[in-house]
Motif scaffolding. Structure first.
Motif, mmCIF file in Angstrom:
data_model
loop_
_atom_site.group_PDB
_atom_site.id
_atom_site.type_symbol
_atom_site.label_atom_id
_atom_site.label_comp_id
_atom_site.label_asym_id
_atom_site.label_seq_id
_atom_site.Cartn_x
_atom_site.Cartn_y
_atom_site.Cartn_z
ATOM 1 N N THR A 1 0.779 -1.226 -0.167
ATOM 2 C CA THR A 1 -0.017 -0.012 -0.058
ATOM 3 C C THR A 1 0.839 1.130 0.019
ATOM 4 O O THR A 1 2.118 1.068 -0.015
ATOM 5 C CB THR A 1 -0.873 -0.126 1.481
ATOM 6 O OG1 THR A 1 -0.124 -0.023 2.359
ATOM 7 C CG2 THR A 1 -1.801 -1.155 1.314
ATOM 8 N N SER A 2 0.272 2.361 -0.173
ATOM 9 C CA SER A 2 1.200 3.720 -0.222
ATOM 10 C C SER A 2 1.845 3.778 1.238
ATOM 11 O O SER A 2 1.520 3.796 2.046
ATOM 12 C CB SER A 2 0.239 4.881 -0.180
ATOM 13 O OG SER A 2 0.912 5.809 -0.285
ATOM 14 N N GLY A 3 3.217 3.470 0.941
ATOM 15 C CA GLY A 3 4.224 3.550 2.184
ATOM 16 C C GLY A 3 4.581 2.425 2.845
ATOM 17 O O GLY A 3 5.324 2.483 3.901
ATOM 18 N N GLN A 4 3.932 1.241 2.617
ATOM 19 C CA GLN A 4 4.000 0.197 3.545
ATOM 20 C C GLN A 4 3.882 -1.202 2.598
ATOM 21 O O GLN A 4 3.262 -1.270 1.871
ATOM 22 C CB GLN A 4 2.751 0.305 4.515
ATOM 23 C CG GLN A 4 2.925 -0.699 5.759
ATOM 24 C CD GLN A 4 1.882 -0.736 6.791
ATOM 25 O OE1 GLN A 4 0.916 -1.377 6.702
ATOM 26 N NE2 GLN A 4 2.141 0.441 7.481
ATOM 27 N N LEU A 5 4.823 -2.209 3.370
ATOM 28 C CA LEU A 5 4.613 -3.302 2.751
ATOM 29 C C LEU A 5 4.477 -4.367 3.700
ATOM 30 O O LEU A 5 4.961 -4.309 5.072
ATOM 31 C CB LEU A 5 6.293 -3.655 2.102
ATOM 32 C CG LEU A 5 6.232 -5.039 1.319
ATOM 33 C CD1 LEU A 5 7.301 -4.773 0.509
ATOM 34 C CD2 LEU A 5 6.801 -6.195 2.432
ATOM 35 N N LEU A 6 3.570 -5.351 3.607
ATOM 36 C CA LEU A 6 3.206 -6.371 4.579
ATOM 37 C C LEU A 6 3.216 -7.542 3.913
ATOM 38 O O LEU A 6 2.788 -7.777 2.947
ATOM 39 C CB LEU A 6 1.704 -6.167 4.925
ATOM 40 C CG LEU A 6 1.097 -6.964 6.081
ATOM 41 C CD1 LEU A 6 2.006 -6.949 7.483
ATOM 42 C CD2 LEU A 6 -0.381 -6.973 6.137
ATOM 43 N N CYS A 7 4.063 -8.478 4.566
ATOM 44 C CA CYS A 7 4.313 -9.984 4.162
ATOM 45 C C CYS A 7 3.976 -11.042 5.273
ATOM 46 O O CYS A 7 4.117 -10.995 6.515
ATOM 47 C CB CYS A 7 5.555 -10.006 3.632
ATOM 48 S SG CYS A 7 6.353 -11.659 3.088
ATOM 49 N N CYS A 8 2.968 -12.031 4.704
ATOM 50 C CA CYS A 8 2.807 -13.079 5.548
ATOM 51 C C CYS A 8 3.071 -14.344 4.905
ATOM 52 O O CYS A 8 2.903 -14.715 3.827
ATOM 53 C CB CYS A 8 1.191 -13.037 5.885
ATOM 54 S SG CYS A 8 0.569 -11.538 6.669
ATOM 55 N N GLY A 9 3.560 -15.356 5.938
ATOM 56 C CA GLY A 9 3.838 -16.454 5.396
ATOM 57 C C GLY A 9 4.770 -17.435 6.452
ATOM 58 O O GLY A 9 4.759 -17.153 7.455
ATOM 59 N N ARG A 10 5.643 -18.430 5.684
ATOM 60 C CA ARG A 10 6.369 -19.354 6.584
ATOM 61 C C ARG A 10 7.628 -19.273 6.036
ATOM 62 O O ARG A 10 8.173 -19.230 4.787
ATOM 63 C CB ARG A 10 5.613 -20.812 6.527
ATOM 64 C CG ARG A 10 6.389 -21.729 7.388
ATOM 65 C CD ARG A 10 6.186 -22.983 6.643
ATOM 66 N NE ARG A 10 7.116 -23.460 5.708
ATOM 67 C CZ ARG A 10 6.985 -24.103 4.810
ATOM 68 N NH1 ARG A 10 5.794 -24.329 4.416
ATOM 69 N NH2 ARG A 10 8.130 -24.212 3.556
ATOM 70 N N ILE A 11 8.795 -19.501 6.940
ATOM 71 C CA ILE A 11 10.113 -19.793 6.455
ATOM 72 C C ILE A 11 10.554 -20.861 7.307
ATOM 73 O O ILE A 11 10.371 -20.932 8.716
ATOM 74 C CB ILE A 11 10.889 -18.441 6.638
ATOM 75 C CG1 ILE A 11 12.417 -18.660 6.030
ATOM 76 C CG2 ILE A 11 11.127 -17.811 7.940
ATOM 77 C CD1 ILE A 11 13.082 -17.391 5.948
ATOM 78 N N ASN A 12 11.540 -21.729 6.857
ATOM 79 C CA ASN A 12 12.091 -22.763 7.756
ATOM 80 C C ASN A 12 13.477 -22.341 8.201
ATOM 81 O O ASN A 12 14.173 -21.789 7.487
ATOM 82 C CB ASN A 12 12.317 -24.185 6.835
ATOM 83 C CG ASN A 12 10.995 -24.621 6.490
ATOM 84 O OD1 ASN A 12 10.096 -24.652 6.987
ATOM 85 N ND2 ASN A 12 10.990 -25.227 5.235
ATOM 86 N N VAL A 13 13.580 -22.283 9.372
ATOM 87 C CA VAL A 13 14.652 -21.783 10.274
ATOM 88 C C VAL A 13 15.740 -23.174 10.256
ATOM 89 O O VAL A 13 15.107 -24.011 11.061
ATOM 90 C CB VAL A 13 14.298 -21.254 11.528
ATOM 91 C CG1 VAL A 13 15.697 -20.611 12.415
ATOM 92 C CG2 VAL A 13 13.591 -19.988 11.262
ATOM 93 N N LEU A 14 16.659 -23.065 9.988
ATOM 94 C CA LEU A 14 17.750 -24.077 9.944
ATOM 95 C C LEU A 14 18.694 -24.069 11.364
ATOM 96 O O LEU A 14 18.695 -23.089 11.625
ATOM 97 C CB LEU A 14 18.396 -24.242 8.774
ATOM 98 C CG LEU A 14 17.827 -24.502 7.690
ATOM 99 C CD1 LEU A 14 18.771 -24.458 6.138
ATOM 100 C CD2 LEU A 14 16.830 -25.507 7.337
ATOM 101 N N PRO A 15 19.010 -25.214 11.645
ATOM 102 C CA PRO A 15 19.903 -25.123 13.065
ATOM 103 C C PRO A 15 21.227 -24.327 12.635
ATOM 104 O O PRO A 15 21.673 -24.437 11.416
ATOM 105 C CB PRO A 15 20.264 -26.792 13.263
ATOM 106 C CG PRO A 15 18.947 -27.347 12.876
ATOM 107 C CD PRO A 15 18.594 -26.686 11.446
#
Length: 239
Positions: A225-239
Motif C-alpha cells: 500500500t502507499s508507504g508500507q509493505l506487509l508480508c505473511c507466510g512461512r520460513i524454515n529456520v535451520l539449525p
C-alpha cells in the motif's frame, strides 16, 4: 485431611519451583539468542507454551515472538510477529550454562511489516543492496557494472509498485531508476511486471521477470500500500 493438604501444597510448591526454573532459564536464553542476532530492537516479547516436562526435556511446543523496530543484518523491520512450533533444543546444555541452539529445522509462521522509511534505511545493508544489484545485472550487458559502482538511495512504495532510485558511478554519476509492479505468483515465486529500468542513456522495458524465493520459503500474502509493505507466510529456520 491436613496430611492431604500438605501433600497438595508440596506438589504445588514443586510445580511452581519447576516453572520458576523455566522462567529464569529458558525465556532469558531465548531472548539472549534473539538479541544476539539483531543490531537493535525497541521491544522484544517472547511467550513460551508447553508443559514443564516437555520443555525440560528440550521440546518446546510453541514459541511466539513479537518485536518492534528491529534491525537484522542491516534490514530495518517496523513490526515482526512470528510463531514457531515443535521446537527441539539443547535445553539440558542450557541448564549447564551453554548457549541455546536448535537441534532440528523448524517452520516459523509470521507477519512482517515494513514502512517506507525502514526500506530506505535498509538500502545501506549489503544484504539488500547486493540483491538489488544482482537483479539489475540480470538485465544489463555482462560486466557493464560492478557491485561497487551501484549506490541505492531511495525506495518509494506505492499500491502494488516499487520505485527504487540510485546512481551508477562510472566516468560520472548516472541516475538510475527501477520501477516495477510486484505480484506473488505462488509461495516460492515473486514476479516483477511492467519493469522499467531508466538510466541517462538507456531504457529497458521488461514485461515479466520471475524471482525464485527458494524452497525454505512459503509466502502466503504480499501487500503493498502507499508507504508500507506487509508480508505473511512461512520460513524454515535451520539449525
Amino acid at each position: 485431611m491436613g496430611s492431604q493438604k500438605t501433600e497438595f501444597e508440596a506438589e504445588h510448591s514443586s510445580h511452581s519451583k519447576q516453572s520458576r526454573i523455566i522462567t529464569k532459564v529458558l525465556s532469558p536464553a531465548v531472548r539472549l539468542l534473539l538479541r544476539s542476532q539483531v543490531q537493535q530492537v525497541d521491544h522484544l516479547d517472547v511467550q513460551i507454551s508447553g508443559g514443564d516436562r516437555q520443555i525440560l526435556s528440550g521440546y518446546i511446543p510453541q514459541v511466539a515472538i513479537s518485536a518492534q523496530n528491529a534491525v537484522y543484518q542491516g534490514l530495518y523491520l517496523t513490526q515482526l510477529e512470528i510463531e514457531g512450533k515443535n521446537i527441539r533444543t539443547n535445553l539440558g546444555g542450557v541448564l549447564r550454562g551453554q548457549p541455546l541452539r536448535l537441534l532440528e529445522p523448524i517452520p516459523v509462521f509470521g507477519e512482517v511489516r515494513l514502512d517506507e522509511s525502514d526500506l530506505n534505511a535498509s538500502l545501506k545493508s549489503p544484504l539488500l543492496a547486493e540483491a538489488l544489484t544482482t537483479l539489475l545485472k540480470s538485465f544489463l550487458p555482462e560486466k557493464s557494472i560492478t557491485y561497487e559502482a551501484v549506490h541505492w538511495e531511495q525506495v518509494t512504495i506505492g499500491c502494488d509498485r516499487l520505485i527504487i532510485k540510485g546512481t551508477i558511478a562510472s566516468d560520472r554519476q548516472m541516475p538510475l531508476t527501477l520501477d516495477t509492479r510486484l505480484e506473488l505468483i505462488d509461495g516460492q515465486t515473486l514476479a516483477l511486471k511492467e519493469l522499467q529500468i531508466h538510466s541517462d542513456t538507456e531504457l529497458f522495458d521488461i514485461d515479466y521477470f520471475q524471482i525464485d524465493l527458494g524452497s525454505e520459503v512459503a509466502i502466503e500474502t504480499l501487500t503493498l500500500t502507499s508507504g508500507q509493505l506487509l508480508c505473511c507466510g512461512r520460513i524454515n529456520v535451520l539449525p
